[in-house]
Design an enzyme around this catalytic site. Structure first.
Site, PDB file in Angstrom:
ATOM      1  N   ASN A  14      -5.261  -5.354  47.269  1.00  0.00           N
ATOM      2  CA  ASN A  14      -6.669  -5.743  47.169  1.00  0.00           C
ATOM      3  C   ASN A  14      -6.746  -7.127  46.501  1.00  0.00           C
ATOM      4  O   ASN A  14      -6.506  -7.254  45.301  1.00  0.00           O
ATOM      5  CB  ASN A  14      -7.417  -4.693  46.344  1.00  0.00           C
ATOM      6  N   CYS A  19     -15.727  -7.704  45.033  1.00  0.00           N
ATOM      7  CA  CYS A  19     -15.134  -7.525  46.369  1.00  0.00           C
ATOM      8  C   CYS A  19     -16.105  -7.848  47.497  1.00  0.00           C
ATOM      9  O   CYS A  19     -15.686  -8.054  48.636  1.00  0.00           O
ATOM     10  CB  CYS A  19     -14.599  -6.108  46.508  1.00  0.00           C
ATOM     11  N   HIS A  52     -13.427  -4.803  53.781  1.00  0.00           N
ATOM     12  CA  HIS A  52     -12.724  -5.168  52.550  1.00  0.00           C
ATOM     13  C   HIS A  52     -11.542  -4.217  52.376  1.00  0.00           C
ATOM     14  O   HIS A  52     -11.665  -3.010  52.621  1.00  0.00           O
ATOM     15  CB  HIS A  52     -13.697  -5.054  51.371  1.00  0.00           C
TER      16      HIS A  52
HETATM   17  O1  UT7 Z   1     -12.507  -3.155  45.731  1.00  0.00           O
HETATM   18  C1  UT7 Z   1     -13.129  -2.206  44.904  1.00  0.00           C
HETATM   19  C2  UT7 Z   1     -12.135  -1.901  43.879  1.00  0.00           C
HETATM   20  N1  UT7 Z   1     -11.599  -0.615  43.750  1.00  0.00           N
HETATM   21  C3  UT7 Z   1     -11.525   0.390  44.639  1.00  0.00           C
HETATM   22  O2  UT7 Z   1     -12.002   0.387  45.721  1.00  0.00           O
HETATM   23  C4  UT7 Z   1     -10.743   1.577  44.129  1.00  0.00           C
HETATM   24  C5  UT7 Z   1     -11.289   2.871  44.630  1.00  0.00           C
HETATM   25  N2  UT7 Z   1     -10.480   3.997  44.136  1.00  0.00           N
HETATM   26  C6  UT7 Z   1      -9.235   4.233  44.602  1.00  0.00           C
HETATM   27  O3  UT7 Z   1      -8.730   3.519  45.443  1.00  0.00           O
HETATM   28  C7  UT7 Z   1      -8.538   5.468  44.074  1.00  0.00           C
HETATM   29  O4  UT7 Z   1      -9.396   6.191  43.250  1.00  0.00           O
HETATM   30  C8  UT7 Z   1      -7.220   5.147  43.317  1.00  0.00           C
HETATM   31  C9  UT7 Z   1      -6.155   4.667  44.293  1.00  0.00           C
HETATM   32  C10 UT7 Z   1      -7.475   4.111  42.241  1.00  0.00           C
HETATM   33  C11 UT7 Z   1      -6.682   6.414  42.652  1.00  0.00           C
HETATM   34  O5  UT7 Z   1      -6.463   7.422  43.625  1.00  0.00           O
HETATM   35  P1  UT7 Z   1      -7.034   8.892  43.404  1.00  0.00           P
HETATM   36  O6  UT7 Z   1      -6.617   9.679  44.564  1.00  0.00           O
HETATM   37  O7  UT7 Z   1      -8.504   8.775  43.114  1.00  0.00           O
HETATM   38  O8  UT7 Z   1      -6.226   9.338  42.141  1.00  0.00           O
HETATM   39  P2  UT7 Z   1      -6.780   9.799  40.715  1.00  0.00           P
HETATM   40  O9  UT7 Z   1      -7.287   8.647  39.930  1.00  0.00           O
HETATM   41  O10 UT7 Z   1      -7.679  10.975  40.919  1.00  0.00           O
HETATM   42  O11 UT7 Z   1      -5.449  10.300  40.052  1.00  0.00           O
HETATM   43  C12 UT7 Z   1      -4.698  11.401  40.554  1.00  0.00           C
HETATM   44  C13 UT7 Z   1      -3.436  11.575  39.719  1.00  0.00           C
HETATM   45  C14 UT7 Z   1      -3.711  11.557  38.230  1.00  0.00           C
HETATM   46  O12 UT7 Z   1      -2.832  12.499  37.630  1.00  0.00           O
HETATM   47  P3  UT7 Z   1      -3.365  13.963  37.220  1.00  0.00           P
HETATM   48  O13 UT7 Z   1      -4.484  13.727  36.252  1.00  0.00           O
HETATM   49  O14 UT7 Z   1      -3.815  14.596  38.505  1.00  0.00           O
HETATM   50  O15 UT7 Z   1      -2.142  14.588  36.617  1.00  0.00           O
HETATM   51  C15 UT7 Z   1      -3.300  10.176  37.805  1.00  0.00           C
HETATM   52  O16 UT7 Z   1      -2.885  10.105  36.469  1.00  0.00           O
HETATM   53  O17 UT7 Z   1      -2.540  10.491  39.960  1.00  0.00           O
HETATM   54  C16 UT7 Z   1      -2.143   9.884  38.716  1.00  0.00           C
HETATM   55  N3  UT7 Z   1      -1.896   8.479  38.948  1.00  0.00           N
HETATM   56  C17 UT7 Z   1      -0.731   7.977  39.356  1.00  0.00           C
HETATM   57  N4  UT7 Z   1       0.438   8.558  39.630  1.00  0.00           N
HETATM   58  C18 UT7 Z   1       1.452   7.766  40.031  1.00  0.00           C
HETATM   59  C19 UT7 Z   1      -2.794   7.448  38.825  1.00  0.00           C
HETATM   60  N5  UT7 Z   1      -2.197   6.285  39.137  1.00  0.00           N
HETATM   61  C20 UT7 Z   1      -0.926   6.584  39.475  1.00  0.00           C
HETATM   62  C21 UT7 Z   1       0.182   5.813  39.894  1.00  0.00           C
HETATM   63  N6  UT7 Z   1       1.341   6.451  40.168  1.00  0.00           N
HETATM   64  N7  UT7 Z   1       0.101   4.484  40.048  1.00  0.00           N
END
Ligand code: UT7
Length: 331
Positions: A286, A115, A256
């Protein structure tokens, strides 16, 4: 003798026409629009049709740029393509683009910094322009992230889109405009949090790597999120302080586009109002190396970027890679 530096003199982009909305994704994995929009700010993203690769998006963006600038392909000296989704490992995407454009005099190469790739590529291109050896460098960020996304993994497949953006770098002797400063660093200890395990020399492609889904993006989202929020703010502060600017001097931050919450957290830390931060992740997701030039086109189109504006480009990506560029917009 005035010091020669580089300035961006044109920007263009290409997004494949097909859209993948959050509602479409609801039918593919266990997710919903509300979760995606709340956690990321994304509503839809552009995706390629089968057979369309990074070089095709890059070539389209470059063609539009050359047409806009009325620059002949033969007048390009250098082509740098930032990408983590090259058409193939070799020849480089830059070679494919050079041939597509008919840029007969240009040399070039691909640059991998995920990125942060576009910012790194602009910095590299600017060195050749500032050295006086190259007069026109074409810097392109192009990624087809859907080629390495597992559409059964809801944690990653909702985040990414496909797209490309290109800028032209030309010399300037006006010390007040163009690229003023940059800061880049890498932290390889973060490599484990965002990577594509197979397809390289460590895990060459085999039935096993395919069965184990090792050719897809693997991410620990929380770790990447925390690192990005911290480093985006730190690098922005560093660049402003080192150049004796206040946050109030900054006319536009073009970060970004990985997650709206990362951008808002950076904005809050810097104390910038909404109109000084470019946010367009909602429409594109992204696109990795594509996000910043794609965002620059929006900034120009809506009049938020004008000649003389102090501007900062900022990114954190897989690696970890971090990059920031401070520039005074030159047109
Ligand atoms: O360019 C660089 C590349 N990447 C990034 O910059 C990504 C940086 N990270 C992020 O943007 C975030 O961490 C995400 C958007 C990927 C995830 O958001 P989060 O608030 O960190 O969520 P999480 O991974 O902590 O997940 C929270 C919950 C989980 O369920 P439980 O364990 O709390 O029951 C996940 O299983 O949300 C669940 N979950 C979803 N639910 C519905 C994860 N993905 C999804 C989804 N839809 N697509």
């Amino acid at each position: 003798m005035p010091r020669i530096s580089a300035k961006i003199t044109g920007v263009a982009r290409y997004l494949p026409p097909r859209l993948l909305t959050n509602e479409d994704l609801e039918k593919m994995v266990d997710t919903n629009h509300e979760w995606i929009f709340e956690r990321t700010g994304i509503s839809e993203r552009h995706i390629v049709d089968k057979g369309v690769a990074a070089s095709h998006l890059a070539t389209e963006a470059a063609r539009q740029l050359l047409e806009q600038k009325q620059v002949a392909p033969e007048d390009i000296d250098l082509i740098i393509v930032a990408t983590v989704t090259p058409d193939m490992l070799f020849p480089s995407t830059a070679c494919l683009v050079q041939n597509n454009l008919g840029a007969k005099r240009a040399w070039g190469f691909d640059l991998i910094a995920a990125c942060s790739g576009f910012i790194y590529a602009v910095t590299v291109g600017a060195q050749f322009v500032a050295a006086g050896t190259h007069h026109r460098a074409l810097v392109i960020g192009s990624d087809v992230m859907t080629s390495i996304i597992n559409f059964e993994d809801r944690a990653t497949c909702i985040l990414f889109g496909d797209g490309a953006g290109a800028v032209l770098l030309e010399p300037t002797a006006d010390g007040e405009e163009g690229i003023l400063d940059f800061h880049h660093d890498i932290d390889g200890s973060g490599g484990q949090y965002l990577y594509m395990p197979a397809g390289g020399s460590l895990h060459p492609t085999s039935h096993e790597t395919v069965d184990k889904k090792m050719h897809y993006v693997h991410q620990d989202g929380r770790q990447v999120f925390k690192y990005a929020v911290r480093r985006m703010g730190e690098v922005a502060d560093l660049l402003l302080t080192r150049n004796s600017f206040q946050t109030t001097d900054l006319k536009l931050l073009v970060p970004h586009q990985a997650n709206q919450r990362i951008i808002r957290a950076t904005q809050q830390r810097l104390g910038l109002p909404d109109e000084r931060v470019l946010l367009n992740i909602g429409k594109f997701g992204n696109t990795t190396a594509g996000t910043i030039p794609i965002a620059l086109v929006d900034a120009l189109a809506c009049g938020r970027l004008k000649k003389g504006d102090l501007t900062m480009l900022l990114a954190v990506g897989a690696g970890f890679t971090t990059g920031g560029l401070l520039l005074r917009w030159a047109y």
